[in-house]
Design a protein around this motif. Structure first.
Motif, mmCIF file in Angstrom:
data_model
loop_
_atom_site.group_PDB
_atom_site.id
_atom_site.type_symbol
_atom_site.label_atom_id
_atom_site.label_comp_id
_atom_site.label_asym_id
_atom_site.label_seq_id
_atom_site.Cartn_x
_atom_site.Cartn_y
_atom_site.Cartn_z
ATOM 1 N N ALA A 106 0.825 -1.211 0.000
ATOM 2 C CA ALA A 106 0.000 0.000 0.000
ATOM 3 C C ALA A 106 0.858 1.259 0.000
ATOM 4 C CB ALA A 106 -0.936 -0.010 1.209
ATOM 5 N N TYR A 107 2.011 1.200 0.668
ATOM 6 C CA TYR A 107 2.896 2.365 0.713
ATOM 7 C C TYR A 107 3.473 2.661 -0.671
ATOM 8 C CZ TYR A 107 6.801 5.357 2.057
ATOM 9 O OH TYR A 107 7.689 6.397 2.162
ATOM 10 N N HIS A 108 3.823 1.627 -1.417
ATOM 11 C CA HIS A 108 4.478 1.824 -2.718
ATOM 12 C C HIS A 108 3.481 1.913 -3.874
ATOM 13 C CE1 HIS A 108 8.603 1.436 -1.295
ATOM 14 N NE2 HIS A 108 8.237 0.394 -0.570
ATOM 15 N N LEU A 109 2.361 1.184 -3.786
ATOM 16 C CA LEU A 109 1.428 1.108 -4.919
ATOM 17 C C LEU A 109 0.149 1.905 -4.708
ATOM 18 C CD1 LEU A 109 1.671 -2.747 -5.614
ATOM 19 C CD2 LEU A 109 2.955 -0.896 -6.727
ATOM 20 N N GLY A 110 -0.126 2.341 -3.478
ATOM 21 C CA GLY A 110 -1.418 2.945 -3.195
ATOM 22 C C GLY A 110 -2.451 1.860 -2.909
ATOM 23 N N THR A 111 -3.701 2.115 -3.278
ATOM 24 C CA THR A 111 -4.774 1.158 -2.973
ATOM 25 C C THR A 111 -5.570 0.818 -4.230
ATOM 26 O OG1 THR A 111 -6.232 2.998 -2.345
ATOM 27 C CG2 THR A 111 -4.999 1.898 -0.575
ATOM 28 N N PRO A 112 -4.951 0.151 -5.213
ATOM 29 C CA PRO A 112 -5.708 -0.264 -6.391
ATOM 30 C C PRO A 112 -6.747 -1.318 -6.023
ATOM 31 C CG PRO A 112 -3.539 -1.264 -6.396
ATOM 32 C CD PRO A 112 -3.545 -0.280 -5.279
ATOM 33 N N PRO A 113 -7.849 -1.415 -6.771
ATOM 34 C CA PRO A 113 -8.912 -2.382 -6.441
ATOM 35 C C PRO A 113 -8.409 -3.816 -6.325
ATOM 36 C CG PRO A 113 -9.704 -0.814 -8.064
ATOM 37 C CD PRO A 113 -8.240 -0.536 -7.886
ATOM 38 N N ALA A 114 -7.489 -4.230 -7.207
ATOM 39 C CA ALA A 114 -6.993 -5.616 -7.162
ATOM 40 C C ALA A 114 -6.333 -5.918 -5.817
ATOM 41 C CB ALA A 114 -6.014 -5.858 -8.297
ATOM 42 N N LEU A 115 -5.574 -4.959 -5.288
ATOM 43 C CA LEU A 115 -4.919 -5.164 -3.997
ATOM 44 C C LEU A 115 -5.952 -5.278 -2.875
ATOM 45 C CD1 LEU A 115 -2.299 -5.275 -2.314
ATOM 46 C CD2 LEU A 115 -2.433 -2.781 -2.135
ATOM 47 N N LEU A 116 -6.970 -4.441 -2.927
ATOM 48 C CA LEU A 116 -8.007 -4.459 -1.879
ATOM 49 C C LEU A 116 -8.794 -5.758 -1.908
ATOM 50 C CD1 LEU A 116 -9.324 -0.792 -2.226
ATOM 51 C CD2 LEU A 116 -7.605 -1.677 -0.632
ATOM 52 N N VAL A 117 -9.143 -6.242 -3.103
ATOM 53 C CA VAL A 117 -9.885 -7.499 -3.212
ATOM 54 C C VAL A 117 -9.023 -8.663 -2.720
ATOM 55 C CG1 VAL A 117 -10.934 -9.138 -4.822
ATOM 56 C CG2 VAL A 117 -11.378 -6.696 -5.069
ATOM 57 N N ALA A 118 -7.749 -8.667 -3.108
ATOM 58 C CA ALA A 118 -6.849 -9.732 -2.652
ATOM 59 C C ALA A 118 -6.722 -9.710 -1.130
ATOM 60 C CB ALA A 118 -5.471 -9.562 -3.300
ATOM 61 N N ALA A 119 -6.637 -8.520 -0.552
ATOM 62 C CA ALA A 119 -6.572 -8.416 0.904
ATOM 63 C C ALA A 119 -7.840 -8.963 1.540
ATOM 64 C CB ALA A 119 -6.359 -6.958 1.313
ATOM 65 N N GLY A 120 -8.997 -8.662 0.942
ATOM 66 C CA GLY A 120 -10.256 -9.179 1.461
ATOM 67 C C GLY A 120 -10.305 -10.693 1.435
ATOM 68 N N VAL A 121 -9.819 -11.309 0.358
ATOM 69 C CA VAL A 121 -9.814 -12.770 0.254
ATOM 70 C C VAL A 121 -8.944 -13.387 1.348
ATOM 71 C CG1 VAL A 121 -9.119 -14.724 -1.184
ATOM 72 C CG2 VAL A 121 -10.336 -12.808 -2.207
ATOM 73 N N VAL A 122 -7.751 -12.839 1.552
ATOM 74 C CA VAL A 122 -6.850 -13.371 2.580
ATOM 75 C C VAL A 122 -7.490 -13.266 3.965
ATOM 76 C CG1 VAL A 122 -4.618 -13.070 3.727
ATOM 77 C CG2 VAL A 122 -4.772 -12.892 1.246
ATOM 78 N N VAL A 123 -8.097 -12.124 4.251
ATOM 79 C CA VAL A 123 -8.745 -11.935 5.555
ATOM 80 C C VAL A 123 -9.896 -12.921 5.726
ATOM 81 C CG1 VAL A 123 -10.135 -10.339 6.921
ATOM 82 C CG2 VAL A 123 -8.070 -9.525 5.789
ATOM 83 N N GLY A 124 -10.704 -13.114 4.671
ATOM 84 C CA GLY A 124 -11.830 -14.033 4.758
ATOM 85 C C GLY A 124 -11.399 -15.466 4.990
ATOM 86 N N VAL A 125 -10.364 -15.921 4.282
ATOM 87 C CA VAL A 125 -9.855 -17.280 4.474
ATOM 88 C C VAL A 125 -9.295 -17.451 5.886
ATOM 89 C CG1 VAL A 125 -8.110 -18.939 3.727
ATOM 90 C CG2 VAL A 125 -9.406 -17.651 2.016
ATOM 91 N N ALA A 126 -8.533 -16.469 6.361
ATOM 92 C CA ALA A 126 -7.967 -16.554 7.710
ATOM 93 C C ALA A 126 -9.072 -16.597 8.762
ATOM 94 C CB ALA A 126 -7.039 -15.366 7.959
ATOM 95 N N ASP A 127 -10.096 -15.784 8.589
ATOM 96 C CA ASP A 127 -11.218 -15.780 9.538
ATOM 97 C C ASP A 127 -11.902 -17.135 9.618
ATOM 98 O OD1 ASP A 127 -10.845 -13.192 10.286
ATOM 99 O OD2 ASP A 127 -12.563 -12.369 9.202
ATOM 100 N N ALA A 128 -12.022 -17.827 8.479
ATOM 101 C CA ALA A 128 -12.713 -19.115 8.448
ATOM 102 C C ALA A 128 -12.036 -20.131 9.363
ATOM 103 C CB ALA A 128 -12.759 -19.647 7.014
#
Length: 416
Positions: A106-128
């Motif tokens: 996020a520091y180097h690339l900002g917050t593109p949609p692909a990064l945010l969606v990928a972050a959401g997937v990782v969080v969802g899998v970890a939560d499960a």
């Protein structure tokens, strides 16, 4: 005449039975720190997604929710098979590394949609995998009769964090953006990881041997949950509360407040009164222990909450709505602080995490379905009509709970 030496040992023994173990208090401190980090991170993730519009924001939220729901039962089976503590240690380690990598990206690339969606997937899998294991830990750290006080203390801490997480997230995002929020989250995961490595559960049970596939283990958790005479009605009451009680204030109250011209401040008072009622009940249980038979009180709490929702629907103004919010909070508090310990206490030791996975799944599915359904119904009819429907369902389910003899008469966790 009774000698002092005869009474002191019994009083000390009673105090030892009611005092929460230090291991649980340390674990709770870590969990609350992690919840604070998550609150800040989720705010930052949602804020960054909103910059790209509603479609991207919805996609990011779905990226968290979908894998969590799909993998919950498998996560519970894994936790029962290899031990909840190991799953939590692995989950914290993974999320620590992920949070650091996300902060750098996020520091180097900002917050593109692909990064945010990928972050959401990782969080969802970890939560499960994390949620079922975490939900079973109180049973592994405290005795059954201490569960109401232990979970009530956790609920109080969670309420405080929920109230402060949003403002704290807003300040942090304004100063450091998603990268800063991810770093804060990494610090909390590191703290919890250290605590989990040091902790040794006092009431843990051996992990289940891997005699069947994970899918069969997961389905066996569902079978146990819905065949148990107390768990079955308890889960049904929990699902009804998630579907028809939880959406009332965050979803229906703003619509009702606009229609009745109560204003945002009026709606805020109602939400504050509800939180006050829940915290008051939880603190009473922390101080005094369970108020009586947990199943009976859980069903009664839903009935009281249903009456509070009914009062909200018919409230003539902000004052009446605030009183109704307080009643909703008291009823919801009584339900929560007795139902959750009961579910944990009656669950077979071999299925602790799997039943917790079923519990989270029931709540998640009910909330997902009813949020959309109730919102659409409010648009087609009126918010007041939908609030009254919710009141009828919640109160009716409370009455059904009172009619369930296994639930009503259960005394698990109460000292004789």
């Amino acid at each position: 005449m009774t000698r002092v030496s005869d009474t002191v040992p019994s009083e000390v023994a009673a105090e030892e039975r009611t005092r929460l173990p230090r291991s649980y208090l340390l674990w709770l401190a870590g969990i609350l720190a992690s919840l604070a980090g998550n609150a800040v991170f989720y705010f930052a993730l949602g804020w960054a997604a909103s910059e790209h519009g509603g479609a991207v924001a919805g996609l990011v939220l779905s990226a968290i929710t979908l894998p969590r729901v799909v993998l919950l039962l498998v996560g519970g089976a894994v936790s029962d098979r290899i031990s909840a503590r190991r799953v939590l240690i692995a989950g914290d380690a993974v999320m620590l590394v992920f949070s650091l990598l996300l902060a750098a990206a996020a520091y180097h690339l900002g917050t593109p949609p692909a990064l945010l969606v990928a972050a959401g997937v990782v969080v969802g899998v970890a939560d499960a995998f994390y949620l079922p294991a975490s939900g079973s830990m109180p049973r592994r750290l405290v005795a059954k009769e201490q569960l109401p006080r232990a979970l009530s203390l956790r609920q109080v801490g969670g309420q405080v964090i929920n109230m402060g997480g949003g403002p704290l997230g807003g300040v942090l995002v304004g100063l450091a953006g998603l990268a800063g929020a991810a770093l804060v989250n990494a610090v909390t995961f590191a703290a919890v990881l250290v605590l989990l490595i040091l902790l040794r559960p006092r009431h843990d049970v051996p992990a289940s041997p891997p005699t069947t596939s994970l899918v069969k283990d997961a389905s066996d958790g569902v079978r146990v949950a819905f065949s148990h005479p107390v768990l079955r009605p308890g889960l049904l009451l929990t699902g009804a509360a998630a579907g028809f009680l939880l959406p009332v204030l965050p979803l229906l109250l703003p619509l009702l407040a606009r229609e009745e011209r109560w204003g945002a401040a009026g709606a805020g008072l109602v939400i504050g009164a509800q939180g006050l009622g829940m915290v008051a009940v939880a603190l009473a249980v922390v101080r005094r222990g369970p108020m009586g038979r947990p199943g009976l009180l859980s069903a009664t709490g839903l009935l009281v909450a249903g009456l509070g929702v009914l009062g909200l629907g018919f409230a003539p103004g902000v004052a009446g709505a605030t009183v109704a919010g307080l009643v909703i909070g008291v009823g919801n508090g009584v339900f929560s602080v007795h139902m959750l310990p009961l579910v944990l206490a009656v669950t077979p030791e071999s299925h602790l995490s799997r039943v917790q996975a079923v519990l989270v799944l029931v709540q998640s599915l009910a909330l997902l379905l009813m949020n959309n359904l109730l919102g659409n119904l409010a648009g087609l009819s009126s918010p007041m009509v939908v609030v009254l429907v919710c009141a009828a369902v919640v109160a009716g389910v409370g009455l059904l709970g009172l009619a369930s003899r296994p639930l009503r008469t259960n005394r698990t966790g109460l000292r004789s």
